[in-house]
Scaffold this motif. Structure first.
Motif, mmCIF file in Angstrom:
data_model
loop_
_atom_site.group_PDB
_atom_site.id
_atom_site.type_symbol
_atom_site.label_atom_id
_atom_site.label_comp_id
_atom_site.label_asym_id
_atom_site.label_seq_id
_atom_site.Cartn_x
_atom_site.Cartn_y
_atom_site.Cartn_z
ATOM 1 N N PRO A 214 0.802 -1.230 0.000
ATOM 2 C CA PRO A 214 0.000 0.000 0.000
ATOM 3 C C PRO A 214 0.832 1.276 0.000
ATOM 4 O O PRO A 214 0.303 2.351 -0.319
ATOM 5 C CB PRO A 214 -0.818 -0.126 1.291
ATOM 6 C CG PRO A 214 -0.018 -1.036 2.176
ATOM 7 C CD PRO A 214 0.646 -2.001 1.250
ATOM 8 N N LYS A 237 -6.309 -3.205 -6.281
ATOM 9 C CA LYS A 237 -6.843 -3.230 -4.914
ATOM 10 C C LYS A 237 -6.769 -1.861 -4.249
ATOM 11 O O LYS A 237 -7.590 -1.531 -3.404
ATOM 12 C CB LYS A 237 -6.094 -4.286 -4.089
ATOM 13 C CG LYS A 237 -6.353 -5.708 -4.584
ATOM 14 C CD LYS A 237 -5.498 -6.732 -3.846
ATOM 15 C CE LYS A 237 -5.726 -8.126 -4.426
ATOM 16 N NZ LYS A 237 -4.851 -9.144 -3.790
ATOM 17 N N ASN A 238 -5.739 -1.081 -4.598
ATOM 18 C CA ASN A 238 -5.681 0.285 -4.049
ATOM 19 C C ASN A 238 -5.472 1.324 -5.155
ATOM 20 O O ASN A 238 -4.974 2.414 -4.910
ATOM 21 C CB ASN A 238 -4.593 0.402 -2.974
ATOM 22 C CG ASN A 238 -3.214 0.064 -3.505
ATOM 23 O OD1 ASN A 238 -3.035 -0.237 -4.681
ATOM 24 N ND2 ASN A 238 -2.223 0.122 -2.625
#
Length: 472
Positions: A214, A237-238
């Motif tokens: 992340p 996902k991010n």
């Protein structure tokens, strides 16, 4: 500047870091271990991301000129160590030493030319009531994931653009060819502020850790389409930004008016450069039926003059396939082609030990043969007959890939009319593989996502920010 060519460490926050676990790096020409590369852990990655994120604000606040100057210093430092780096590159990658030296020189050139790019504030509107500016702001921390075929040069497609635009960087080389990149990371640690440039090597687990982390804002990847899809899935996902330069099954189209004697040599190297391990090599050769037999004869005549051997031997012009996995894949492709009764126009000679495969030319196989539909990424290429231009365009476009293509002939207007219809990111006419840090490069279809090189590539490492002023 490089302390030792026998010891290899990570570079994190400007320091050389050893790890408990290492992996042996194999010389594909001899199958001997030539060095041990550190295996970065999740903790090492976290430390590198933390260092890069801490260094980001100050680095981003520097001017383009300040960042450019350090990139130029970096380029000069690599050039000063060219001989040692090239020798190490040949040992781990397998390519002939002269080609390794050329790769280091090209990497230096790419750094220097890319350092000249600039992004400036653009005024979009200026009136009595409104003033609007467009700014380009850096993304943050960039992960650069580099393949094993050109580990130094392809790293430099990413590194200067990421740094110049104000991002900090984590470079991850392939587990097959990490050594030269680790040494370049050492050089970088003496040039850039701590945390700006980090280098991590590792096993197959490291790549997914980077793409899923992340704290990393963008991943720039060069490699296979299959891996590129996994990276895009992980990045989603991010909403991590991605640039993907992926596989190719490039078509070369030989027109009937071509001067065969003049083009045989450049076409041969356009097929077999780096033992076929180049994403933009010609991998399907379409030859007009009127000249097919003569073209095949001339190609074989030239192929017989090319020597395959250990890259440290001065006479060698082609080295081995780089790693055992790829070697087995190409050998299996050849074996299946023979089992299916395909005709081989030529099989050259190569050393029996090491990951060597001779230059191999398949004579007009069926369109659905694996050697035609797949990217072999090795020294095997099919020659294919065609009769009409409409036919060859349709066949050339009949691929999931769309990276590059080339057209060879004297009628430039005809060649350009064919080029206009090819579904690829680049089409070369009477040349192949010519790339420049000032020209955008990217693929269509499943050959990639985004652009490398030029100011367009630089923008891929930035966000767009609009500032509006209401003057009323």
């Amino acid at each position: 500047m490089i302390k030792s060519m026998d010891e290899f460490t990570l570079t994190i926050n400007g320091k050389q870091i050893e790890t408990k676990e290492t992996i042996g790096v194999i010389n594909p020409a001899t199958e001997e271990i030539v060095g041990h590369a550190p295996v970065a852990s999740k903790n090492d990655l976290d430390l590198a991301v933390k260092a890069a994120r801490s260094a980001f604000p100050k680095w981003a606040s520097r001017s383009f000129e300040e960042r450019s100057e350090l990139i130029l210093q970096f380029a000069n430092a690599i050039s000063e160590n060219q001989k040692e780096l090239a020798s190490l590159l040949t040992l781990e990658q397998g390519k002939p030493l002269s080609f390794a030296e050329r790769e280091i020189n090209m990497a230096v050139y790419w750094l220097k030319e890319s350092a000249n790019h600039r992004l400036s504030t653009e005024v979009l509107e200026e009136s009595e009531t409104t003033y609007i500016e467009k700014h380009y702001t850096p993304l943050g921390v960039v992960g650069a994931i580099v393949p094993w075929n050109f580990p130094v040069l392809l790293a430099m497609f990413k590194i200067p653009l990421a740094l110049l635009s104000g991002n900090t960087l984590i470079v991850k080389p392939s587990p097959y060819t990490p050594l030269t990149t680790l040494k370049i990371g050492e050089i970088a640690s003496t040039i850039f502020p701590d945390g700006v440039y980090n280098t991590l090597s590792g096993d197959d687990a490291l790549g997914p850790m980077i793409t899923g982390h992340p704290g990393i804002d963008k991943v720039s990847f060069t490699g296979s389409t299959a891996t590129g899809k996994k990276i895009m899935e992980s990045a989603a996902k991010n909403l991590k930004r991605v640039t993907l330069e992926l596989g190719g099954n490039d078509a070369a189209i030989i027109l009937p008016d071509v001067s065969i004697d003049e083009v045989i040599q450049p076409i041969f190297w356009g097929m077999f450069l780096n033992s076929g391990q180049v994403c933009i090599n010609a991998k399907r050769i379409f030859v007009h039926h009127d000249i097919y037999d003569k073209f095949v004869d001339k190609l074989i005549e030239y192929a017989k003059t090319v020597r395959v051997g250990n890259g440290l031997e001065p006479a060698s012009q082609l080295g081995p396939v780089q790693n055992l996995v790829q070697y087995k894949k190409v050998k299996n492709l050849i074996k299946e082609a023979k089992q299916n009764g395909l005709k081989f126009a030529f099989e050259g000679e190569a050393p029996r030990s090491g990951y060597f495969i001779p230059v191999t030319i398949v004579d007009n196989p069926p369109e659905n043969a694996r050697v035609v539909t797949e990217e072999a990424f090795g020294p095997i290429v099919p020659l294919l007959k065609y009769q009409s231009y409409e036919e060859v365009i349709e066949r050339a476009n009949r691929s999931q890939y769309g990276l590059g293509g080339s057209i060879w002939g004297k009628d430039i207007e005809l060649a350009k009319s064919i080029a206009d219809k090819l579904e690829t990111g680049t089409v070369w006419i009477n040349e192949i593989g010519a790339l420049s840090p000032t020209i955008p490069f990217g693929g269509h279809k499943q050959s990639g996502y985004g652009i490398e090189g030029s100011v367009e590539g630089l923008k891929e490492y930035t966000n767009t920010k609009i500032i509006r002023i209401n003057k009323r």
